[in-house]
Structures are given as structure tokens and as C-alpha cells.
Design a protein around this motif. Structure first.
Motif, PDB file in Angstrom:
ATOM      1  N   LYS A  38      55.855 -56.383  29.659  1.00  0.00           N
ATOM      2  CA  LYS A  38      55.842 -57.092  28.383  1.00  0.00           C
ATOM      3  C   LYS A  38      57.163 -57.802  28.087  1.00  0.00           C
ATOM      4  N   HIS A  39      58.219 -57.454  28.811  1.00  0.00           N
ATOM      5  CA  HIS A  39      59.549 -57.988  28.517  1.00  0.00           C
ATOM      6  C   HIS A  39      60.119 -58.696  29.751  1.00  0.00           C
ATOM      7  N   ASP A  40      60.381 -59.978  29.607  1.00  0.00           N
ATOM      8  CA  ASP A  40      60.967 -60.747  30.708  1.00  0.00           C
ATOM      9  C   ASP A  40      62.337 -60.173  31.073  1.00  0.00           C
ATOM     10  N   GLY A  41      62.564 -60.016  32.345  1.00  0.00           N
ATOM     11  CA  GLY A  41      63.862 -59.552  32.813  1.00  0.00           C
ATOM     12  C   GLY A  41      64.077 -58.058  32.706  1.00  0.00           C
ATOM     13  N   ALA A  42      63.047 -57.317  32.285  1.00  0.00           N
ATOM     14  CA  ALA A  42      63.180 -55.864  32.171  1.00  0.00           C
ATOM     15  C   ALA A  42      63.235 -55.234  33.564  1.00  0.00           C
ATOM     16  N   ARG A  43      64.037 -54.191  33.678  1.00  0.00           N
ATOM     17  CA  ARG A  43      64.137 -53.450  34.940  1.00  0.00           C
ATOM     18  C   ARG A  43      63.811 -51.989  34.703  1.00  0.00           C
ATOM     19  N   GLY A  49      75.046 -45.138  32.324  1.00  0.00           N
ATOM     20  CA  GLY A  49      75.954 -44.041  32.028  1.00  0.00           C
ATOM     21  C   GLY A  49      75.492 -42.763  32.697  1.00  0.00           C
ATOM     22  N   LYS A  50      75.329 -41.706  31.920  1.00  0.00           N
ATOM     23  CA  LYS A  50      74.955 -40.399  32.479  1.00  0.00           C
ATOM     24  C   LYS A  50      73.447 -40.204  32.602  1.00  0.00           C
ATOM     25  N   TYR A  51      72.669 -41.197  32.159  1.00  0.00           N
ATOM     26  CA  TYR A  51      71.214 -41.066  32.216  1.00  0.00           C
ATOM     27  C   TYR A  51      70.574 -42.238  32.942  1.00  0.00           C
ATOM     28  N   ILE A  52      69.344 -42.030  33.385  1.00  0.00           N
ATOM     29  CA  ILE A  52      68.542 -43.100  33.968  1.00  0.00           C
ATOM     30  C   ILE A  52      67.532 -43.541  32.919  1.00  0.00           C
ATOM     31  N   ALA A  53      67.541 -44.815  32.588  1.00  0.00           N
ATOM     32  CA  ALA A  53      66.611 -45.358  31.595  1.00  0.00           C
ATOM     33  C   ALA A  53      65.294 -45.723  32.280  1.00  0.00           C
ATOM     34  N   ASP A  54      64.189 -45.395  31.642  1.00  0.00           N
ATOM     35  CA  ASP A  54      62.892 -45.794  32.187  1.00  0.00           C
ATOM     36  C   ASP A  54      62.817 -47.311  32.301  1.00  0.00           C
ATOM     37  N   ILE A  55      63.195 -47.976  31.209  1.00  0.00           N
ATOM     38  CA  ILE A  55      63.172 -49.447  31.181  1.00  0.00           C
ATOM     39  C   ILE A  55      64.444 -49.938  30.493  1.00  0.00           C
ATOM     40  N   LEU A  56      65.153 -50.832  31.147  1.00  0.00           N
ATOM     41  CA  LEU A  56      66.339 -51.462  30.571  1.00  0.00           C
ATOM     42  C   LEU A  56      66.015 -52.917  30.299  1.00  0.00           C
ATOM     43  N   LEU A  57      66.167 -53.328  29.036  1.00  0.00           N
ATOM     44  CA  LEU A  57      65.877 -54.700  28.647  1.00  0.00           C
ATOM     45  C   LEU A  57      67.097 -55.590  28.846  1.00  0.00           C
ATOM     46  N   LYS A  58      66.870 -56.892  28.831  1.00  0.00           N
ATOM     47  CA  LYS A  58      67.972 -57.839  29.050  1.00  0.00           C
ATOM     48  C   LYS A  58      69.067 -57.715  28.003  1.00  0.00           C
ATOM     49  N   ASP A  59      68.688 -57.342  26.771  1.00  0.00           N
ATOM     50  CA  ASP A  59      69.687 -57.233  25.699  1.00  0.00           C
ATOM     51  C   ASP A  59      70.378 -55.866  25.678  1.00  0.00           C
ATOM     52  N   LYS A  86      69.759 -50.008  21.270  1.00  0.00           N
ATOM     53  CA  LYS A  86      68.468 -49.823  20.629  1.00  0.00           C
ATOM     54  C   LYS A  86      67.576 -49.066  21.603  1.00  0.00           C
ATOM     55  N   ILE A  87      66.891 -48.065  21.101  1.00  0.00           N
ATOM     56  CA  ILE A  87      66.020 -47.277  21.965  1.00  0.00           C
ATOM     57  C   ILE A  87      64.636 -47.123  21.343  1.00  0.00           C
ATOM     58  N   ARG A  88      63.625 -47.398  22.136  1.00  0.00           N
ATOM     59  CA  ARG A  88      62.231 -47.237  21.725  1.00  0.00           C
ATOM     60  C   ARG A  88      61.614 -46.132  22.587  1.00  0.00           C
ATOM     61  N   VAL A  89      61.042 -45.146  21.939  1.00  0.00           N
ATOM     62  CA  VAL A  89      60.365 -44.075  22.654  1.00  0.00           C
ATOM     63  C   VAL A  89      58.863 -44.277  22.500  1.00  0.00           C
ATOM     64  N   VAL A  90      58.183 -44.411  23.617  1.00  0.00           N
ATOM     65  CA  VAL A  90      56.733 -44.600  23.625  1.00  0.00           C
ATOM     66  C   VAL A  90      56.085 -43.270  23.995  1.00  0.00           C
ATOM     67  N   HIS A  91      55.255 -42.774  23.092  1.00  0.00           N
ATOM     68  CA  HIS A  91      54.628 -41.464  23.295  1.00  0.00           C
ATOM     69  C   HIS A  91      53.112 -41.599  23.174  1.00  0.00           C
ATOM     70  N   PRO A  92      52.370 -41.358  24.260  1.00  0.00           N
ATOM     71  CA  PRO A  92      50.907 -41.481  24.205  1.00  0.00           C
ATOM     72  C   PRO A  92      50.259 -40.306  23.499  1.00  0.00           C
ATOM     73  N   LEU A  93      49.295 -40.607  22.628  1.00  0.00           N
ATOM     74  CA  LEU A  93      48.494 -39.583  21.973  1.00  0.00           C
ATOM     75  C   LEU A  93      47.121 -39.581  22.637  1.00  0.00           C
ATOM     76  N   ALA A  94      46.777 -38.497  23.267  1.00  0.00           N
ATOM     77  CA  ALA A  94      45.486 -38.413  23.968  1.00  0.00           C
ATOM     78  C   ALA A  94      44.378 -38.146  22.952  1.00  0.00           C
ATOM     79  N   VAL A  95      43.883 -39.214  22.322  1.00  0.00           N
ATOM     80  CA  VAL A  95      42.823 -39.073  21.331  1.00  0.00           C
ATOM     81  C   VAL A  95      41.491 -38.769  22.004  1.00  0.00           C
ATOM     82  N   GLU A  96      41.430 -39.013  23.297  1.00  0.00           N
ATOM     83  CA  GLU A  96      40.251 -38.669  24.086  1.00  0.00           C
ATOM     84  C   GLU A  96      40.744 -38.267  25.475  1.00  0.00           C
TER      85      GLU A  96
END
Length: 259
Positions: A38-43, A49-59, A86-96
Motif C-alpha cells: 500500500k505504500h510506495d518505497g516501503a521495505r 536501531g535495536k529492533y527489526i521493523a516489519d515495514i519501514l516507510l519512506k518517511d 510514527k508507528i502503526r500497529v496492525v492487529h487482526p481480529l478473527a471475527v470468523e
């Protein structure tokens, strides 16, 4: 189940394609690829730093996909917020949820629907360790309704348990989860968004109520919410500064006041 609403049809088609392409992979990997796309240039899987980011955005922003307990993310969130990211945490809710079991003995796979469903109130159990970050201007929590399949392998042998009770060990192991469908997304960022999850009358400044009153109001918005779930939800909102416990009681119940 409603699909993600999107202004770009190509994005919607790609999302569906990704679900099919990664149908046999882990739930986490599928969501990570979808959100990175969904994000151009995302890796993905980038050391920051001391952590590995799931997704790093261009900004420099971070997206973390968390399919397990959210509490384990607390140190990572604190670290990235301290770096002014800025950090966004995406958490899936298993509604089914479906359970698919491969039987090693017969070579057959059986599939059944699980009665368990995750709702917004039940998700608050995961937020007890994150309450210091929930209203941070650089933090966003995205709850995504999903249909998932839990994969299991049945080895076919039954062994007695270690204790003397007439119980048996399970004969199967979980081997993964996969994403079948994505539904609507609830984005929580800032006070206004969190207020939408609670009945408006409870948020009127000075309004007083008990935990029982809170539960009864919550079940109007979210039917079948368990009492323990609404109690945890109330605790989190109190920690966030929406309510305070007055110290008074109504019967055996503590009285809360909206701030």
C-alpha cells in the motif's frame, strides 16, 4: 463480510491477489506484504536501531503487524516512539475462524468452523500493557476484521496424561494460520477515535456510573460482550484518562466519573 473500502480499484485487486498468492503462508507474512504494498518505497524486515521493523516507510514511519499478543510489543513501541517515529500497529481480529486439520494417518484434511470470535471489546485484553502509548500523537492502532484458518496436523496417537485424571494429551499441533479474507478496519488514533467505541452518554463530563452500568451500555453496541471483557475495557479507558474511580460505591460496585 465487508471488504476494505478503497479509492483505488487496482489496490483492492492487488489485495485479493495477495491473499490468493500467500494462501499457504503465515498470517503475519500475508498481512505484512499487503500493507507494504500500500505504500510506495516501503521495505520489509528492516533493522532500525535495536529492533527489526516489519515495514519501514519512506518517511521513517513504522508499521508493525502483530498477530499474537500485543503486550509483547510494548518495549518495541516505546523504543520507536522515543525515536520520534510514527508507528502503526496492525492487529487482526478473527471475527470468523476455521480449523483445518491434516490427519497424518489417513492423509485426509478435515475442516470445521470455530465458535470462537474476537470482537473489539475482547481485544482490550491485549491493550492492558499498551495504555501508556494509546493516545500518543505518533501512535496508531488498526484493528482489522479477518477470516482466518488455523492449520493443524493430527499425528494420530493418543497418550495418557502425566497426572492420574482420565484425560489425554492432544494428538495434534498447530502448524500455522492463514488469511482467507479481510474485512473492515477500525483505526484508533487520538481521543476522538477512541470515544467512538464507547456510548456517548458515558463520556459526558461529570457523568457517574458503575461497572455494571458500563457493561450494560457496552452490550448495546457490542452484543454478547462478556462482563470480564467490559471490565477490562473500562480499566483501559480509566488508565487513558477518560474516566476516574471516585472511591465511592453503589452497593458492591465502584462508581466511576467521566473526565
Amino acid at each position: 463480510m465487508k471488504k476494505f473500502s478503497t479509492t483505488k480499484k487496482t489496490t483492492e485487486n492487488r489485495e485479493k491477489s495477495m491473499i490468493n498468492t500467500y494462501n499457504e503462508t503465515k498470517l503475519h507474512k500475508t498481512l505484512k506484504e499487503i500493507y507494504a504494498m500500500k505504500h510506495d518505497g516501503a521495505r520489509t524486515e528492516v533493522t532500525c536501531g535495536k529492533y527489526i521493523a516489519d515495514i519501514l516507510l519512506k518517511d521513517g514511519g513504522i508499521i508493525e503487524i502483530q498477530t499474537g499478543t500485543l503486550a509483547s510489543l510494548a518495549p518495541k513501541i516505546a523504543y520507536f516512539l522515543a525515536e520520534k517515529r510514527k508507528i502503526r500497529v496492525v492487529h487482526p481480529l478473527a471475527v470468523e475462524k476455521y480449523i483445518e486439520t491434516f490427519d497424518e494417518t489417513t492423509g485426509k484434511t478435515r475442516r470445521k468452523k470455530s465458535p470462537k470470535k474476537i470482537t473489539v471489546p475482547s481485544a482490550f485484553r491485549e491493550l492492558t500493557k499498551l495504555h501508556p502509548f494509546l493516545l500518543d500523537r505518533n501512535f496508531t492502532l488498526e484493528l482489522v476484521e479477518t477470516v482466518i484458518t488455523e492449520e493443524r496436523t493430527d499425528y494420530g496417537s493418543i497418550e495418557k496424561s502425566d497426572n492420574s485424571r482420565r484425560k489425554f494429551r492432544k494428538t495434534w499441533n498447530k502448524t500455522g494460520k492463514r488469511l482467507d479474507e479481510i474485512g473492515k478496519s477500525t483505526e484508533l488514533h487520538g481521543k476522538a477515535s477512541w470515544k467512538k467505541l464507547v456510548p456517548a452518554e458515558l463520556l459526558i463530563k461529570g457523568a457517574e456510573f458503575t461497572s455494571t452500568d458500563f457493561h450494560n451500555k457496552i452490550t448495546i453496541l457490542y452484543p454478547k460482550t462478556k462482563r470480564q471483557e467490559s471490565s477490562i475495557m473500562l480499566w483501559v479507558y480509566t488508565k487513558m484518562g477518560f474516566f476516574e474511580r471516585t472511591g465511592e460505591k453503589k452497593g458492591n460496585a465502584f462508581v466511576y466519573r467521566a473526565l
